[in-house]
Design a protein around this motif. Structure first.
Motif, short mmCIF file in Angstrom:
data_model
loop_
_atom_site.label_atom_id
_atom_site.label_comp_id
_atom_site.label_asym_id
_atom_site.label_seq_id
_atom_site.Cartn_x
_atom_site.Cartn_y
_atom_site.Cartn_z
N ARG A 19 1.33 -3.22 11.90
CA ARG A 19 1.61 -3.96 10.94
C ARG A 19 2.93 -4.31 10.59
O ARG A 19 3.37 -5.50 10.25
CB ARG A 19 1.68 -2.88 9.66
CG ARG A 19 -0.01 -2.71 9.13
CD ARG A 19 -0.03 -1.85 8.02
NE ARG A 19 0.05 -0.41 8.21
CZ ARG A 19 -0.59 0.24 8.75
NH1 ARG A 19 -1.97 0.18 8.94
NH2 ARG A 19 -0.33 1.75 8.85
N TYR A 23 3.91 -8.16 9.84
CA TYR A 23 4.90 -8.64 8.66
C TYR A 23 6.21 -9.43 9.26
O TYR A 23 6.79 -10.44 8.71
CB TYR A 23 5.30 -7.39 8.02
CG TYR A 23 4.47 -6.83 6.92
CD1 TYR A 23 4.15 -7.66 5.94
CD2 TYR A 23 3.85 -5.66 7.21
CE1 TYR A 23 3.36 -7.14 4.86
CE2 TYR A 23 3.15 -5.07 6.18
CZ TYR A 23 2.67 -5.85 5.08
OH TYR A 23 1.90 -5.38 4.23
N CYS A 64 11.70 -1.65 6.99
CA CYS A 64 11.14 -2.19 5.52
C CYS A 64 12.02 -3.12 5.05
O CYS A 64 11.33 -4.15 4.30
CB CYS A 64 10.39 -0.82 4.99
SG CYS A 64 9.16 -0.16 5.91
N LYS A 65 13.16 -2.74 4.65
CA LYS A 65 13.91 -3.33 3.75
C LYS A 65 14.26 -4.85 4.47
O LYS A 65 14.41 -5.82 3.85
CB LYS A 65 15.40 -2.72 3.60
CG LYS A 65 16.19 -3.26 2.72
CD LYS A 65 17.50 -2.53 2.17
CE LYS A 65 18.33 -3.25 1.28
NZ LYS A 65 19.48 -2.55 0.86
N LEU A 67 12.30 -6.21 6.18
CA LEU A 67 11.17 -7.36 6.07
C LEU A 67 10.77 -7.63 4.69
O LEU A 67 9.65 -8.42 4.41
CB LEU A 67 9.98 -6.71 6.76
CG LEU A 67 10.02 -6.28 8.18
CD1 LEU A 67 8.85 -5.45 8.66
CD2 LEU A 67 9.85 -7.89 8.80
N ILE A 69 9.26 -5.31 2.61
CA ILE A 69 8.29 -4.63 2.22
C ILE A 69 8.41 -3.13 1.83
O ILE A 69 9.37 -2.68 2.05
CB ILE A 69 7.26 -4.74 3.47
CG1 ILE A 69 7.76 -3.67 4.40
CG2 ILE A 69 6.86 -6.18 3.66
CD1 ILE A 69 6.57 -3.65 5.63
N SER A 70 7.36 -2.62 1.34
CA SER A 70 7.67 -1.11 0.80
C SER A 70 7.25 -0.25 2.18
O SER A 70 6.51 -0.75 3.08
CB SER A 70 6.99 -0.76 -0.32
OG SER A 70 5.52 -0.70 -0.03
N THR A 71 7.65 1.01 2.22
CA THR A 71 7.33 1.81 3.18
C THR A 71 5.86 2.11 3.03
O THR A 71 5.23 2.51 4.25
CB THR A 71 8.17 3.07 3.42
OG1 THR A 71 8.14 3.72 1.91
CG2 THR A 71 9.52 3.10 3.68
N GLU A 73 3.58 -0.11 2.34
CA GLU A 73 2.98 -0.92 2.94
C GLU A 73 2.85 -1.17 4.41
O GLU A 73 1.85 -1.20 5.01
CB GLU A 73 3.44 -2.44 2.49
CG GLU A 73 3.24 -2.90 1.36
CD GLU A 73 4.37 -3.93 0.73
OE1 GLU A 73 3.56 -5.02 0.70
OE2 GLU A 73 5.56 -3.99 0.59
N ALA A 74 4.14 -0.70 5.04
CA ALA A 74 4.28 -0.28 6.55
C ALA A 74 3.27 0.81 6.94
O ALA A 74 2.66 0.77 8.12
CB ALA A 74 5.61 0.04 6.75
N SER A 84 2.89 -2.20 -6.07
CA SER A 84 3.88 -1.18 -5.74
C SER A 84 4.78 -1.45 -7.09
O SER A 84 4.92 -2.21 -7.88
CB SER A 84 4.82 -1.21 -4.64
OG SER A 84 5.45 -2.56 -4.72
N GLU A 87 7.11 -4.27 -6.85
CA GLU A 87 6.26 -5.57 -7.12
C GLU A 87 6.34 -5.91 -8.62
O GLU A 87 6.26 -6.88 -9.14
CB GLU A 87 4.80 -5.63 -6.59
CG GLU A 87 4.19 -6.84 -6.75
CD GLU A 87 4.82 -8.01 -6.33
OE1 GLU A 87 4.30 -9.21 -6.97
OE2 GLU A 87 5.27 -8.07 -5.09
#
Length: 119
Positions: A19, A23, A64-65, A67, A69-71, A73-74, A84, A87
């Motif tokens: 993932r 991403y 994650c930061k 990218l 995205i949230s952890t 999501e990862a 989230s 979001e």
């Protein structure tokens, strides 16, 4: 507490790594650039993204930061239908000032109703 077998752990590690790699690729960030952003050698990033090396827990938030995205999501944790909290904040910030006023007014109204209901 349930024990997780080594093969399950390996599958999870590979899924998380995949993932993160997906991403990164979708964000059009090179492996070298990502390695530099998160402060690790490029070879370590490559091994982690391939699932050959465990991603240190303390590195995951930074990764994650980088990218955006949230952890969750990862890690592949499903968010609720609204997404989230991050979001929701992004959506809120995109609203007009009047839209933000309406949302905040609604939140206050619901909070007041809940307070009265609990009495």
């Amino acid at each position: 507490m349930t024990k997780i077998g080594q093969s399950d752990q390996k599958r999870q590690r590979i899924a998380i790594a995949g993932r993160l790699r997906d991403y990164r690729i979708n964000a059009e960030i090179s492996g070298l650039d990502m390695a530099n952003r998160i402060g690790i050698p490029n070879y370590a990033l490559s091994r982690m993204e391939a699932g050959q090396q465990t991603i240190p827990a303390e590195l995951l938030p930074t990764w994650c930061k980088a990218l955006g995205i949230s952890t969750s999501e990862a890690l592949g944790i499903q968010e609720d239908e609204w997404g989230s909290l991050a979001e929701l904040v992004k959506r809120f910030k995109k609203l007009s000032s009047r839209g933000r006023e309406l949302v905040l007014g609604h939140i206050k109204l619901v909070a007041e109703m809940e307070r009265k209901r609990k009495k």
